[in-house]
Design an enzyme around this catalytic site. Structure first.
Site: not given
Ligand SMILES: O=c1ccn([C@@H]2O[C@H](COP(=O)(O)OP(=O)(O)O[C@H]3O[C@H](CO)[C@@H](O)[C@H](O)[C@H]3O)[C@@H](O)[C@H]2O)c(=O)[nH]1
Length: 487
Positions: A25, A374, A377-379, A382, A398-399
């Protein structure tokens, strides 16, 4: 590439961005605050960011962002899954503390004129209301997930997807989804947890938080209309979902792309809540590997590895016989996994295990070929922004949706199937890496899509691109509201 400039409010507009103090976050919130103003996170997160500001928990400024912490009544950072009384106590403490921040900023000549909060922060919403301030929800997950939750809580279609959420085989069709998404495989895991009542305490607490957040967004008594929603995505990535949710929510601003931190962009975008391994060590190791050879494995800042899962990852890596860089955080690491890693250092020496790294720098390194992720969302963002083909192995929240976007919508990943107990086997890991970056047709297609999406995301972060325009529209909207309120 020209970087978007700060778009801080003019004429005294001052945004307070409040975020939960965990890495997933904090990263998008901090990147947004860089461009807007003050960032407020609960004390446990602030203390990890600025250990030297403790024990007084002082406000900190880095010359760009002003950090003003508040207590959320749980200063040790444990998840707030307690009883009703306990929740009420925490909420009072949280409201009082954040209200004090708002008053302090006003006294310091920087009155807050708009509050922005990340997911599931009902007390921040209450504070905005108590101070008569407009509020924007910063949706730090994809627009597709916003579509799914919105219609789950508002009962869209034949009996609503809520009526089918317990059926893993149900294929959900919702406005904005470009193809049906299977409930058990592609939708947020909390929907099925909620519908079946099988979720653990944490999952139940999170679903309650989402439900309350949507109720607050619907209620004019709680959030002044129009309710503004900032989404950490871009039109390029999720145009259809964004278009489809606007009729329901109104002011939806896709501001995501400018907040994807890009290595080499000349900005220090990251603050790490975990002690990093010495950066030189793993960067030097990456420098020594052949181009596009390294498999990077990371499951973000929350998931931990069971002993069996760690064994399976090692089995997969051995089978691949490729250099690997694997993040295994110290926090939550069991003694069994520790022993396993020690033994591995001798048995599989062609890799490196780190406790934490600068992920964007790693993904930007030319020796990295594949990201086993995994799908936080950030990964996810990116991986796409760095053009690295992925193996999508989602776990919860959310994954699964993010994995669906990576593999099925954008064609930049191979979707890995976990076993019923959630373990990703070594055989499956190796199969997917081979498909993603081996010599077959699928790898060729994934490489081409990864290059194309990288370009699109980079275009979206350029100065004057749609995402920046969207952020500017948001600031303008807040200024219009200020004008209306003061006249
Ligand atoms: O060694 C590491 C490992 C991770 N990261 C960073 O940590 C962040 C992790 O965020 P994310 O990929 O979103 O994963 P989580 O930490 O698991 O994030 C939580 O929050 C996200 C945003 O709501 C959700 O999408 C995820 O499902 C949820 O688990 C990313 O920016 C990574 O670059 C590092 O810098 N170094």
């Amino acid at each position: 590439m020209a970087q978007p400039a700060a778009v801080r409010g003019e004429h005294g507009t001052h945004f307070l961005v409040a975020a939960y103090g965990i890495q997933g976050h904090l990263n998008p919130a901090r990147a947004l605050a860089r461009r807007l103003a003050t960032l407020s996170v609960p004390l446990f997160g602030h203390r990890r960011m600025f250990p030297s500001s403790s024990p007084d928990d002082q406000e900190v400024s880095d010359g760009v962002i002003h950090y003003a912490p508040f207590s959320d009544g749980q200063d040790d950072g444990s998840w707030p899954t307690g009883s009703g009384d306990e929740t009420a106590r925490r909420r009072r403490a949280s409201c009082d503390s954040l209200s004090a921040v708002v008053r302090r900023l006003a006294a310091a000549g920087r009155p807050v004129t708009c509050v922005v909060c990340t997911l599931n922060m009902p007390t921040v919403v209450q504070v905005a209301r108590a101070h008569g301030l407009p509020l924007a929800v910063y949706w730090i997950q994809p627009a597709t997930v916003l579509v799914a939750y919105y219609h789950y809580f508002h009962g869209h279609g034949d009996g609503g997807i809520a009526a089918h959420a317990a059926d893993p085989a149900y294929e959900a069709t919702l406005p904005g989804l470009r193809r049906p998404m299977r409930m058990g495989r592609d939708m947020p895991s909390f929907l099925a947890d909620d519908a079946t009542g099988t979720g653990d305490d944490l999952s139940q607490m999170i679903v309650r938080g989402f439900r309350e957040m949507f109720e607050q967004m619907d209620d004019e008594e709680v959030i002044m209309k129009p309710c503004m929603v900032l989404v950490n995505t871009s039109e390029a990535l999720e145009e259809t979902a964004l278009e489809a949710i606007r009729p329901y929510l109104g002011d939806v601003f896709a501001i995501g792309a400018p907040v994807v931190p890009l290595a080499g962009a000349g900005e220090d975008q990251a603050i790490h809540l975990f002690a990093q391994d010495e950066e030189k060590r793993y960067m030097a190791w990456l420098d020594a590997q052949p181009p596009k050879s390294v498999v990077y494995v990371s499951w973000g800042s929350l998931l931990t590895y069971s002993e069996r899962q760690a064994e399976e990852i090692l089995r997969g890596i051995r089978r691949l016989n490729l250099p690997y860089l694997w993040v295994v955080r110290r926090e939550g690491r069991s003694p069994e996994v520790d022993r396993l890693l020690l033994a591995t250092a001798a048995a599989v020496p062609e890799g490196m295990v780190v406790e934490w790294c600068d992920q964007v720098r790693v993904l930007s390194h030319p020796s990295v070929s594949c990201f086993v992720t995994h799908c936080g969302w950030n990964s996810t963002l990116e991986a796409v922004a760095c053009g690295v083909p992925a193996v999508a192995a989602p776990s919860w929240s959310d994954q699964p949706v993010n994995a669906h976007l990576l593999a099925e919508e954008w064609g930049v990943a191979v979707r890995a199937e976990r076993e019923a107990d959630g373990v990703l086997t070594g055989a499956e890991l190796a199969r997917c890496v081979e498909l993603a970056v081996g010599s077959g047709d699928m790898a060729t297609a994934i490489a081409a899509s990864s290059r194309a999406w990288k370009e699109r995301v980079r275009e979206a972060v350029a100065a004057g691109a749609p995402s920046e325009r969207s952020l500017r529209s948001f600031v303008k909207r807040v200024q219009e509201l200020e004008f209306l309120r003061s006249n």
